[in-house]
Design an enzyme around this catalytic site. Structure first.
Site, mmCIF file in Angstrom:
data_model
loop_
_atom_site.group_PDB
_atom_site.id
_atom_site.type_symbol
_atom_site.label_atom_id
_atom_site.label_comp_id
_atom_site.label_asym_id
_atom_site.label_seq_id
_atom_site.Cartn_x
_atom_site.Cartn_y
_atom_site.Cartn_z
ATOM 1 N N LYS A 1 -26.651 54.712 -17.827
ATOM 2 C CA LYS A 1 -26.778 53.982 -16.565
ATOM 3 C C LYS A 1 -27.078 52.511 -16.840
ATOM 4 C CE LYS A 1 -30.149 53.458 -13.652
ATOM 5 N NZ LYS A 1 -31.346 53.692 -12.867
ATOM 6 N N ASP B 1 -27.201 56.128 -9.952
ATOM 7 C CA ASP B 1 -28.644 56.329 -9.821
ATOM 8 C C ASP B 1 -28.872 57.421 -8.775
ATOM 9 O OD1 ASP B 1 -28.094 55.189 -7.395
ATOM 10 O OD2 ASP B 1 -29.701 53.711 -7.468
#
Ligand code: SF4
Length: 269
Positions: free
Chosen positions: A179, A197
């Protein structure tokens, strides 16, 4: 030769048919009635009623997906991330600090931190102990301080003090995962990546745009269906949509831009 009877064949058909039914999961109406299965939103790694019931609904057509992102673009042509930063290095540090923390909480700590340490050299000069003092309001700050010092050392040792531009290199930095790499590649270097997320994960699963049990599945699903012309900003549109409209507990379906397209059986419009 052994005699073949019809009975075992029927039993086997029945078993297969039961298995097939079970593998599709409960029908939407049964899911809705069963309150024990009901959840507010899909969370990574958890099988939820939300996802199971969406699974039974028809997939989005390319025209619908184009329409949804056209609406996001019209409403917010240049969406921005909310993590404050001054350069690729401070962005990288902010993203590392943001794991399991809110952007607002990270910004509160990094405003003062980045005014004294906005490069790896300055961060190392500051040292781990003082860094901890700046970020002690952020969850897991001890581990995060260690990682920020270690990644600053690695940037200086292996990358000339610059944030590298490839996923593998960014992921090799302490505290940086997929991420982090996606956010940095997208926001610092303009690459068409999709960072998933908690908000993007929920929106992908709920709407039915891209369903998956893990962030990686949702990321790859979104990359598959979102037209390239929207990919640069898609990550921010979906995050902002999840943060301000498609809320985890009480989604604001009545003001949602895509409420006619969303496949969530529990939407309130
Ligand atoms: S209609 Fe409701 S559930 Fe669907 S995307 Fe909009 S806010 Fe989320």
């Amino acid at each position: 030769m052994a005699k073949i009877t019809r009975k075992p064949l029927l039993k086997s058909r029945l078993t297969v048919s039961k298995r097939a039914r079970n593998s599709r999961g409960p029908a939407p109406d049964r899911v809705k009635r069963n309150k024990s299965l009901k959840t507010s939103a899909g969370k990574p790694g958890k099988s939820t009623a939300t996802k199971t019931s969406v699974r039974s609904f028809r997939p989005w057509t390319p025209a619908e997906i184009y329409e949804a992102f056209s609406r996001f673009r019209k409403a917010n042509p240049e969406p921005k991330g909310e993590l404050e930063h001054l350069n690729p290095y401070t962005l990288l540090v902010a993203v590392v600090l943001s794991a399991q923390a809110t952007d607002a909480g990270v910004n509160k700590a990094t405003r003062a931190l980045f005014s004294v340490a906005d490069t790896p050299q300055k961060m190392l000069a500051l040292g781990e102990e003082k860094l901890r003092d700046y970020i002690r309001t952020i969850g897991l700050y001890r581990t995060k301080a260690k990682n920020v010092i270690a990644l600053s050392e690695k940037l200086l040792a292996d990358f000339g003090g610059e944030v590298p531009r490839t996923r593998a290199e960014i992921e090799s930095l302490p505290g940086a995962g997929r991420k982090t790499a996606n956010v940095v590649l997208n926001m610092a270097f303009g690459e068409r990546t999709m960072a998933v997320d908690t908000h993007v994960f929920r929106v992908g699963n709920r709407t039915g745009l891209a369903r998956g049990d893990t962030p990686l599945e949702v990321e790859l699903g979104l990359e598959r269906v979102i037209p390239p012309e929207f990919m640069l900003h898609a990550h921010h549109w979906l995050i902002l949509h999840g943060r301000y409209t498609c809320l985890a507990r009480k989604p604001r379906c009545e003001v949602c831009l895509i409420n006619d397209l969303c496949r969530w059986p529990e939407k309130t419009v």
